[in-house]
Design an enzyme around this catalytic site. Structure first.
Site, PDB file in Angstrom:
ATOM      1  N   CYS B 104       0.886  -1.160   0.000  1.00 57.81           N
ATOM      2  CA  CYS B 104       0.000   0.000   0.000  1.00 57.81           C
ATOM      3  C   CYS B 104       0.924   1.210   0.000  1.00 57.81           C
ATOM      4  O   CYS B 104       1.496   1.547   1.034  1.00 57.81           O
ATOM      5  CB  CYS B 104      -0.907   0.016   1.233  1.00 57.81           C
ATOM      6  SG  CYS B 104      -1.875   1.535   1.391  1.00 57.81           S
ATOM      7  N   CYS B 107      -0.672   4.401   2.204  1.00 59.83           N
ATOM      8  CA  CYS B 107      -0.741   4.334   3.672  1.00 59.83           C
ATOM      9  C   CYS B 107      -0.258   2.952   4.100  1.00 59.83           C
ATOM     10  O   CYS B 107       0.927   2.660   3.943  1.00 59.83           O
ATOM     11  CB  CYS B 107      -2.126   4.709   4.201  1.00 59.83           C
ATOM     12  SG  CYS B 107      -3.553   4.010   3.349  1.00 59.83           S
ATOM     13  N   SER B 108      -1.143   2.110   4.597  1.00 57.38           N
ATOM     14  CA  SER B 108      -0.679   0.802   5.064  1.00 57.38           C
ATOM     15  C   SER B 108      -1.794  -0.228   5.005  1.00 57.38           C
ATOM     16  O   SER B 108      -1.874  -1.108   5.853  1.00 57.38           O
ATOM     17  CB  SER B 108      -0.146   0.918   6.494  1.00 57.38           C
ATOM     18  OG  SER B 108      -1.151   1.449   7.331  1.00 57.38           O
ATOM     19  N   CYS B 109      -2.672  -0.127   3.993  1.00 59.57           N
ATOM     20  CA  CYS B 109      -3.799  -1.058   3.873  1.00 59.57           C
ATOM     21  C   CYS B 109      -3.294  -2.499   3.816  1.00 59.57           C
ATOM     22  O   CYS B 109      -2.326  -2.801   3.115  1.00 59.57           O
ATOM     23  CB  CYS B 109      -4.610  -0.742   2.617  1.00 59.57           C
ATOM     24  SG  CYS B 109      -5.316   0.917   2.656  1.00 59.57           S
TER      25      CYS B 109
END
Lengths: 103, 196, 93
Positions: B104, B107-109
């Site tokens: 991702c 962000c950090s999905c």
């Protein structure tokens, strides 16, 4: 590989079918967006629609008039993103990030 | 990005003050916060993803359903891929000719319900910036060197679809049962930064 | 205008530290921040996209210097002040 077409449930037709050639918009919005800089103004191929979702650009502003759009998995060749490379990158992109690509 | 900083005590105090304010205003309760933390720490692990993979390796019909519609298939095993917002799950299959890896960049999905909390490297700028640009170099840093003729696809989780890799079944595992197969599956293999 | 979170393809972050850490939280406050954010979204104080937006509005130098959950805490405070749940400055020392 095909996800169940939740897009078919509300009667609205998808603008792009699997295999459609698209180009991402070359915008530079001052607000939140889910179209990364590296994938703007790039040519890709739709894998398939993934289901409708509230447009993050608008929803991120806390607005209540948020449109709901189809999201597409779109495949890009590394060469088209970076000018080199043999791999592919797939992104999930809202319909309004995409335009028809004229061959 | 560091896990802790010299200002840890200061932040800790500020977070406590915020939580107190939110409790006073009736928005959260300390008990609910405790419960949410416990649920996250105990309920989420990569064991779910590993079970899914072991089933897919042993049941071709399940594998086909999993690749067609990840959410429905994992629900059959009593698992959920759900998150804060409605999500879809796409399982991408590694083969002799193709390798998949998930990131991702924005962000950090991450498929937390199936894979548990994400590792720090997944959230790092180094991984997020480079794996879309030079995946083979990044995979080599994980000790994974792919043959030149294997096609690499990087999946950048830019919307509410979450991705999990279906790794290749190791050779010589024909006699193993499902739990033994699941025990072979690592978190990195489910993200695509390792093979089995 | 691209924001600091939008790092795909950016050069200079160096090799990946591939350490396989299993602890999601490195301090108790990180767990509190994680759970508070979940509660605030569940209570519809703000939505997940507003949260991501707030993380991204962190000044670039601060963003890069901050740990993962420091960014979250910044975003939570930003949104609670914007929504008037807390008064500006109420959370400062």
């Amino acid at each position: 590989m095909s996800l169940r077409a939740s897009s078919m449930t509300d009667g609205r037709a998808d603008r792009y079918a699997p295999g459609a050639r698209v180009r991402t918009v070359h915008h530079d919005p001052p607000h939140h967006t889910r179209l990364p800089r590296y994938a703007r103004g790039k040519r890709g191929t739709v894998i398939e629609p993934e289901g409708r979702a509230p447009l993050a650009d608008v929803r991120a502003q806390g607005r209540t008039d948020c449109p709901v759009e189809q999201v597409y998995a779109v495949r890009f060749a590394a060469r088209d993103l970076w000018g080199e490379g043999e791999h592919d990158v797939v992104l999930d992109l809202f319909e309004s990030y995409l335009e028809d690509d004229q061959p | 990005m560091t896990g802790t900083t010299h200002s840890d005590a200061l932040i800790s105090r500020r977070v406590r003050r915020l939580e107190t304010l939110l409790e006073d205003r009736g928005i959260v309760t300390g008990a609910a916060v405790d419960e949410a933390i416990d649920a996250f720490l105990t309920g989420a692990s990569a064991a779910g993803g590993a079970r899914v993979v072991a089933r897919a390796w042993t049941d071709p019909a399940f594998r086909a359903r999993l690749l067609a519609d990840g959410i429905s298939a994992v629900t059959e095993l009593g698992l959920s891929a759900g998150g804060v917002q409605p999500q879809r799950l796409r399982v991408v299959e590694n083969t002799a000719d193709t390798h998949n890896v998930v990131v991702c960049t924005l962000c950090s999905c991450y498929p937390v319900r199936l894979l548990g909390p994400s590792p720090s490297w997944y959230k790092s700028e180094a991984y997020r910036s480079r794996v879309v640009r030079e995946p083979r170099a990044v995979l080599a840093e994980f000790g994974l060197v792919l043959p030149e003729d294997v096609a690499v696809t990087v999946w950048d989780s830019t919307s509410e679809t979450r991705y999990m890799v279906l790794p290749r079944r190791p050779e010589g595992t024909e006699d193993l049962d499902e739990p033994s197969l699941a025990a072979l599956v690592t978190r990195n293999a489910l993200i695509g930064t390792a093979a089995l | 205008m691209a924001r600091m979170n939008d790092v795909g393809g950016m050069q200079g972050f160096g090799p990946v530290d591939t350490t396989d850490d299993t602890q999601p939280f490195h301090a108790d406050w990180e767990a509190r921040v994680f759970a508070l954010n979940g509660a605030l979204i569940a209570q519809k104080v703000y939505n997940l996209d507003e949260f991501r937006d707030a993380v991204e509005t962190m000044p670039p130098a601060e963003y890069l210097a901050a740990s993962y959950y420091e960014r979250w805490f910044f975003a939570i405070r930003t949104l609670l002040e914007r929504k008037g749940v807390v008064a500006a400055g109420e959370l400062d020392d």
